[in-house]
Design a protein around this motif. Structure first.
Motif, short mmCIF file in Angstrom:
data_model
loop_
_atom_site.label_atom_id
_atom_site.label_comp_id
_atom_site.label_asym_id
_atom_site.label_seq_id
_atom_site.Cartn_x
_atom_site.Cartn_y
_atom_site.Cartn_z
N GLY A 170 0.83 -1.20 0.00
CA GLY A 170 0.00 0.00 0.00
C GLY A 170 0.86 1.24 0.00
N THR A 171 0.53 2.20 0.87
CA THR A 171 1.31 3.43 0.93
C THR A 171 2.32 3.43 2.04
N ALA A 172 2.58 2.27 2.67
CA ALA A 172 3.62 2.20 3.68
C ALA A 172 4.95 2.58 3.07
N ILE A 173 5.20 2.09 1.88
CA ILE A 173 6.33 2.53 1.07
C ILE A 173 5.81 2.71 -0.34
N GLY A 174 6.47 3.54 -1.10
CA GLY A 174 6.00 3.80 -2.46
C GLY A 174 6.20 2.61 -3.37
N PRO A 175 5.42 2.53 -4.44
CA PRO A 175 5.55 1.41 -5.38
C PRO A 175 6.89 1.41 -6.11
N GLU A 176 7.62 2.52 -6.02
CA GLU A 176 8.94 2.57 -6.66
C GLU A 176 9.96 1.68 -5.94
N ASP A 195 16.01 9.45 -3.53
CA ASP A 195 15.19 8.24 -3.64
C ASP A 195 15.64 7.36 -4.80
N GLU A 196 15.96 7.98 -5.92
CA GLU A 196 16.39 7.20 -7.09
C GLU A 196 17.68 6.44 -6.78
N GLU A 197 18.64 7.12 -6.16
CA GLU A 197 19.89 6.46 -5.80
C GLU A 197 19.65 5.38 -4.77
N LEU A 198 18.77 5.65 -3.81
CA LEU A 198 18.49 4.69 -2.75
C LEU A 198 17.93 3.39 -3.32
N ILE A 199 16.99 3.50 -4.23
CA ILE A 199 16.40 2.31 -4.84
C ILE A 199 17.45 1.54 -5.64
N GLN A 200 18.30 2.24 -6.33
CA GLN A 200 19.38 1.57 -7.05
C GLN A 200 20.33 0.86 -6.10
N LEU A 201 20.67 1.50 -4.99
CA LEU A 201 21.56 0.89 -4.01
C LEU A 201 20.93 -0.36 -3.39
N TYR A 202 19.65 -0.28 -3.06
CA TYR A 202 18.97 -1.46 -2.53
C TYR A 202 19.03 -2.61 -3.53
N ASN A 203 18.87 -2.30 -4.80
CA ASN A 203 18.88 -3.34 -5.83
C ASN A 203 20.28 -3.87 -6.13
N ARG A 245 16.44 -13.22 0.16
CA ARG A 245 15.83 -12.46 -0.93
C ARG A 245 14.39 -12.88 -1.17
N ALA A 246 14.17 -14.18 -1.25
CA ALA A 246 12.82 -14.68 -1.53
C ALA A 246 11.86 -14.32 -0.41
N HIS A 247 12.29 -14.48 0.82
CA HIS A 247 11.44 -14.15 1.95
C HIS A 247 11.14 -12.66 2.01
N GLY A 248 12.16 -11.83 1.78
CA GLY A 248 12.00 -10.39 1.94
C GLY A 248 10.95 -9.79 1.04
N VAL A 249 10.92 -10.18 -0.21
CA VAL A 249 9.93 -9.63 -1.15
C VAL A 249 8.52 -9.99 -0.71
N VAL A 250 8.33 -11.23 -0.27
CA VAL A 250 7.01 -11.66 0.20
C VAL A 250 6.65 -10.93 1.50
N GLN A 251 7.59 -10.84 2.41
CA GLN A 251 7.33 -10.19 3.69
C GLN A 251 6.95 -8.72 3.52
N ALA A 252 7.65 -8.03 2.63
CA ALA A 252 7.36 -6.61 2.42
C ALA A 252 5.94 -6.39 1.94
N LYS A 253 5.42 -7.31 1.16
CA LYS A 253 4.07 -7.16 0.61
C LYS A 253 2.99 -7.35 1.67
N ARG A 254 3.37 -7.80 2.86
CA ARG A 254 2.37 -8.08 3.89
C ARG A 254 2.06 -6.85 4.75
N PHE A 255 2.76 -5.77 4.51
CA PHE A 255 2.54 -4.58 5.32
C PHE A 255 1.74 -3.53 4.54
N SER A 256 0.84 -2.84 5.24
CA SER A 256 0.01 -1.85 4.57
C SER A 256 0.24 -0.46 5.12
N CYS A 257 -0.59 0.49 4.72
CA CYS A 257 -0.34 1.90 4.91
C CYS A 257 -0.22 2.33 6.36
N CYS A 258 -0.77 1.62 7.31
CA CYS A 258 -0.69 2.07 8.70
C CYS A 258 0.74 2.15 9.18
#
Length: 223
Positions: free
Chosen positions: A16-22, A115-123, A196-209
C-alpha cells in the motif's frame, strides 16, 4: 486524529502506501550502476546501511563487526553507510574504523541519498544490514526487502516483526553475532537466496498504517 495505538497498528496484506511502489526489484542498467558506484566511491560488492548515526543506530558495533570479518572477505567488499549524518558522528565513526585497522575505502560514508539512488543501491547491494537496537518501526528494512535485497537486522524492538524470520536476526549488542551473520550472508548462497525470496514476500504483507510508526530518524535520508 489517530490514537497512538492506531498509529502503531501493523496491518498486513499489501505494501500500500507504507512505502512507495517505486521500492521494488528493478533492472539497474550498467550505466546507472556505474554512475551510482562512482558517486559513492564503490568499487567492490556492496554491503549497505541506510539511516542516521545516533547512538541507537549502533554503527560503532557494526564497524567493529566489519573489522572482525576474515580479511579476504572484508577486502572483497565495501560497507556503505548512507544517509545524512552530523559531521561529528562521521568523524567519530572514522576514528573507530581507523582504530580497528580498516582502510579508508573499506567503510564509505555516503551522506544524502536521493530516492532514485536509494532504490538503485537497494537493488545493487550484496547485503543490507540494519543493526539498530531500538526502532519505532525501521522503514529502511521494509524498503530494502521490497527491492529484493537480502536483509539482516537486529533482534530487538520492532525489527523481528518487520523482518519476519529468525534466521535473518542477530544480537545488536554482540559484535560476534553481528559479524557471524554478515559472514553467513556473504558466503552462503542458499542463505542469501532464502533472504531475498522471503524479503519480497514479507514486504508485501505490510500496509499503509506502517507510515505512522516510522520515526524521524528513518527519514534522515531525505531531509
Amino acid at each position: 486524529v489517530r490514537s497512538r495505538r492506531q498509529r502503531q497498528m501493523c496491518i498486513r496484506d499489501s505494501v500500500g502506501t507504507a512505502i512507495g511502489p517505486e521500492f521494488r526489484p528493478i533492472n539497474v542498467t550498467s550505466a546507472q550502476a556505474s554512475a551510482v558506484r562512482d558517486r559513492f566511491g564503490i568499487t567492490r560488492p556492496l554491503v549497505l546501511y541506510t539511516g542516521g548515526a545516533d547512538e541507537r543506530k549502533n554503527l560503532p558495533r557494526l564497524i567493529e563487526a566489519w573489522a572482525a570479518l576474515p580479511l579476504p572477505l572484508r577486502q572483497g567488499h565495501q560497507l556503505l553507510l548512507a544517509g545524512r549524518m552530523q559531521d561529528s558522528n562521521v568523524v567519530e565513526l572514522q576514528r573507530i574504523s581507523y582504530l580497528h585497522g580498516l582502510q579508508e575505502d573499506e567503510v564509505v560514508f555516503g551522506g544524502y541519498v536521493s530516492d532514485e539512488e536509494l532504490i538503485q543501491l537497494y537493488n545493487l547491494c550484496a547485503l543490507f544490514v540494519f543493526p539498530s537496537w531500538h526502532e519505532g518501526f525501521g522503514l529502511p528494512v521494509l524498503e530494502a526487502m521490497a527491492c529484493g535485497a537480502p536483509v539482516i537486522a537486529a533482534n530487538t524492538s520492532s525489527l523481528p516483526e518487520v523482518v519476519g524470520t529468525n534466521e535473518a536476526l542477530f544480537d545488536p549488542f554482540n559484535i560476534t553475532s553481528i559479524r557471524d551473520k554478515i559472514q553467513s550472508a556473504l558466503t552462503d548462497a542458499a542463505f542469501v537466496y532464502r533472504l531475498r525470496a522471503h524479503g519480497v514476500v514479507q514486504a508485501k504483507r505490510f500496509s499503509c498504517c506502517l507510515l505512522y510508526t516510522s520515526d524521524a530518524a528513518d527519514d534522515s535520508l531525505r531531509v
